[in-house]
Design a protein around this motif. Sequence first.
Motif, short mmCIF file in Angstrom:
data_model
loop_
_atom_site.label_atom_id
_atom_site.label_comp_id
_atom_site.label_asym_id
_atom_site.label_seq_id
_atom_site.Cartn_x
_atom_site.Cartn_y
_atom_site.Cartn_z
N ALA A 100 24.98 -13.51 18.54
CA ALA A 100 24.16 -14.41 17.70
C ALA A 100 22.86 -14.77 18.42
CB ALA A 100 24.96 -15.66 17.37
N GLY A 101 21.91 -15.26 17.64
CA GLY A 101 20.65 -15.73 18.21
C GLY A 101 19.58 -14.66 18.30
N LYS A 102 19.83 -13.49 17.73
CA LYS A 102 18.86 -12.40 17.76
C LYS A 102 18.55 -11.97 16.33
CE LYS A 102 21.00 -10.69 22.02
NZ LYS A 102 21.57 -9.52 22.72
N SER A 103 17.38 -11.39 16.16
CA SER A 103 17.01 -10.86 14.84
C SER A 103 16.33 -9.51 15.02
CB SER A 103 16.08 -11.83 14.09
OG SER A 103 14.88 -12.04 14.81
N PHE A 104 16.46 -8.68 13.98
CA PHE A 104 15.95 -7.31 14.07
C PHE A 104 15.30 -6.89 12.76
CE2 PHE A 104 19.66 -7.65 16.85
CZ PHE A 104 19.17 -7.15 18.05
N ALA A 105 14.32 -6.02 12.88
CA ALA A 105 13.76 -5.30 11.74
C ALA A 105 13.88 -3.82 12.06
CB ALA A 105 12.30 -5.69 11.51
N VAL A 106 14.39 -3.04 11.11
CA VAL A 106 14.60 -1.61 11.34
C VAL A 106 13.58 -0.81 10.53
CG1 VAL A 106 16.22 0.31 11.15
CG2 VAL A 106 17.05 -1.96 11.80
N LEU A 107 12.89 0.10 11.22
CA LEU A 107 11.90 0.96 10.58
C LEU A 107 12.25 2.43 10.82
CD1 LEU A 107 8.57 -0.77 11.74
CD2 LEU A 107 9.84 -1.17 9.61
N SER A 108 11.75 3.29 9.96
CA SER A 108 11.83 4.74 10.15
C SER A 108 10.42 5.26 10.39
CB SER A 108 12.43 5.42 8.91
OG SER A 108 12.28 6.82 8.99
N ASN A 109 10.25 5.99 11.49
CA ASN A 109 8.94 6.54 11.85
C ASN A 109 9.13 7.97 12.39
OD1 ASN A 109 6.69 6.05 14.64
ND2 ASN A 109 6.13 6.72 12.59
N ILE A 152 11.80 -5.25 16.91
CA ILE A 152 11.62 -4.20 15.92
C ILE A 152 12.26 -2.93 16.46
CG2 ILE A 152 9.94 -2.80 14.65
CD1 ILE A 152 7.95 -5.12 14.98
N VAL A 153 13.17 -2.35 15.69
CA VAL A 153 13.87 -1.14 16.10
C VAL A 153 13.39 0.01 15.21
CG1 VAL A 153 16.12 -0.03 16.39
CG2 VAL A 153 15.86 -2.48 16.83
N VAL A 154 12.91 1.07 15.85
CA VAL A 154 12.27 2.16 15.11
C VAL A 154 13.05 3.46 15.31
CG1 VAL A 154 10.15 3.46 14.76
CG2 VAL A 154 10.04 1.06 15.48
N GLU A 155 13.50 4.05 14.22
CA GLU A 155 14.13 5.37 14.27
C GLU A 155 13.04 6.42 14.48
OE1 GLU A 155 17.69 4.80 10.95
OE2 GLU A 155 15.77 5.69 10.37
N LYS A 156 13.08 7.09 15.60
CA LYS A 156 12.13 8.17 15.87
C LYS A 156 12.81 9.54 15.79
CE LYS A 156 7.83 9.04 16.74
NZ LYS A 156 6.82 8.67 15.72
N SER A 157 14.11 9.58 16.06
CA SER A 157 14.86 10.83 15.95
C SER A 157 14.91 11.28 14.50
CB SER A 157 16.29 10.63 16.46
OG SER A 157 16.32 10.15 17.78
N ILE A 187 6.36 -3.42 9.63
CA ILE A 187 5.60 -2.21 9.28
C ILE A 187 4.17 -2.33 9.79
CG2 ILE A 187 4.62 -0.88 7.38
CD1 ILE A 187 7.20 -1.48 5.81
N GLU A 188 3.55 -3.49 9.55
CA GLU A 188 2.16 -3.66 9.97
C GLU A 188 2.03 -3.72 11.49
OE1 GLU A 188 -0.21 -3.12 7.85
OE2 GLU A 188 1.44 -2.88 6.42
N ALA A 189 3.05 -4.25 12.16
CA ALA A 189 3.00 -4.29 13.63
C ALA A 189 2.99 -2.87 14.19
CB ALA A 189 4.19 -5.08 14.17
N VAL A 220 0.87 9.62 9.71
CA VAL A 220 1.91 8.84 10.38
C VAL A 220 2.70 8.16 9.26
CG1 VAL A 220 2.41 6.83 11.83
CG2 VAL A 220 0.62 8.44 12.50
N LEU A 221 4.00 8.37 9.27
CA LEU A 221 4.85 7.84 8.20
C LEU A 221 5.69 6.69 8.73
CD1 LEU A 221 5.87 8.16 5.29
CD2 LEU A 221 7.49 9.88 6.13
N ILE A 222 5.59 5.54 8.06
CA ILE A 222 6.38 4.37 8.44
C ILE A 222 7.13 3.88 7.22
CG2 ILE A 222 6.33 2.02 9.38
CD1 ILE A 222 3.63 2.72 10.65
N GLY A 223 8.45 3.87 7.32
CA GLY A 223 9.28 3.38 6.22
C GLY A 223 10.03 2.14 6.64
N GLY A 224 10.11 1.19 5.74
CA GLY A 224 10.84 -0.03 6.06
C GLY A 224 10.83 -1.04 4.94
N GLU A 225 11.50 -2.16 5.18
CA GLU A 225 11.57 -3.25 4.19
C GLU A 225 10.84 -4.50 4.65
OE1 GLU A 225 15.77 -3.64 4.08
OE2 GLU A 225 16.10 -1.92 2.75
N ASP A 226 10.65 -4.63 5.95
CA ASP A 226 10.00 -5.80 6.53
C ASP A 226 8.50 -5.52 6.68
OD1 ASP A 226 8.91 -7.64 8.47
OD2 ASP A 226 10.95 -8.15 9.07
N ALA A 227 7.69 -6.14 5.83
CA ALA A 227 6.26 -5.85 5.80
C ALA A 227 5.58 -6.16 7.13
CB ALA A 227 5.60 -6.62 4.67
N SER A 228 5.95 -7.26 7.77
CA SER A 228 5.30 -7.62 9.03
C SER A 228 5.63 -6.62 10.14
CB SER A 228 5.71 -9.03 9.45
OG SER A 228 7.11 -9.11 9.68
#
Length: 461
Positions: A150-159, A126-131, A188-190, A178-186
């Motif tokens: 290849a062989g990797k997966s990512f979810a990008v969030l804005s926080n 999970i990659v989170v934009e904090k800046s 976001i909940e993590a 606390v503001l969390i923006g994203g498309e991947d629900a799991s």
Amino acid sequence: MIHSICCIGAGYVGGPTMAVIADRCPQIQVTVVDLNARRISAWNDDDLSRLPIYEPGLAEVVGRCRGRNLHFSTEVEGAIASADLVFLSVNTPTKTKGAGAGQASDLRWIETSARQVAANASGHTIVVEKSTLPVRTAETVKTILAAGPAGKSFAVLSNPEFLAEGTAITDLENPDRVLIGGEDASAIEALASIYGHWVPAERILRTNIWSSELSKLTANAFLAQRISSINSIAALCEATGADVIEVGRAIGTDSRLGSKFLKAGPGFGGSCFQKDILNLVYLCGHYGLHEVARYWQQVVELNAWQKHRIASKVVASLFGTVTGKRLAILGFAFKADTNDTREAPAITICRDLLEEGAQLAIYDPKVDGEQIRQALGVPPSAGAPAPSDDGLWQLAADPLTAASGADAIVILTEWKTFSSLDWSALSAVMRQPAWVFDARRIADAGAARAAGLKVWQVGLG
């Protein structure tokens, strides 16, 4: 479940934020990485008073966690590889050249960090934009991550962070939201589950990723606009005999407005407000909203005007010239309870006074001489000042030393200690007639006048 966190960037946001997360989540290993070895060494210093960032309460939090589950390192690649979640908390200054220079954010370090994550992450991360970032930056981050091995997966969030320097630890431990923006629900909940260890569920807001990115810029723009608005009224108060504190109190009781950011001063500073408003101006222009862009540009311009106005007030009051005159500058940080000098109003005001030939004696309880040198772009004067028409500055050890032989004291940061200065002692060492220019409305004006000093306070006619 998140077991390991890596934060890229050990600055004003990354360091305190990760310290509080480690403090509140002892089961999670938190590693803050930065290529600046000197900064990392300072974070690891046994003497907690030498941390690279001053924030009330920060040393105590770091002291509880460091070595247990909070680590500071220059080993960026290894920290990324072992992390379930990576925060991107690097600097995003305003571009100085190229397309959008002077307004758009420079995203080179975000891009570099994203490439490091793409190359070194393992499994799902999970990659989170904090800046603080322009809206739609996540699109760039996603593109870079997708182009990695290849062989990797990512979810990008804005926080985005909503911290005020000087109260950052309190803001982190008891946030408005606390503001969390994203498309991947799991994903976001993590991330929400981490904050859920100490933040009430109703304060954790979930949005789409673009709304989250834009909310940070908008919040800073609105706050900065209030500062410029009240500073414009301060000038009118001085001309009409009104008192800006009374005006601010009167409109602050209006429930539609609220009472915050209605205190006049030398202008807003810090790393966020100007940078974010300029980026908002750039975005509005990019989308053809030129009237909106001009509106927000004026907020920045009025802020610059306020700083120049105060310097001009000092010169005009001291018989039209400060050439060769010693001025005691009290406060250089952009606000109290921080050692941050980025975009500090004191920089512009001091530069204006130096240009007029003033000899400045600068004192700030937390800002050192090297920071001042870098901010002003001028080295301090060595030894006793010699008669000269050229402006110069020296670091003073305390307010009394700064005031010795001075024609005026100029208060530019609202440090609490400046509210209880010994004005009799200060007046005794100054050259008379002497002035106090209180750009923060923090001084005991009555005591200063009783000591024989002339006093100007912002927003008071």
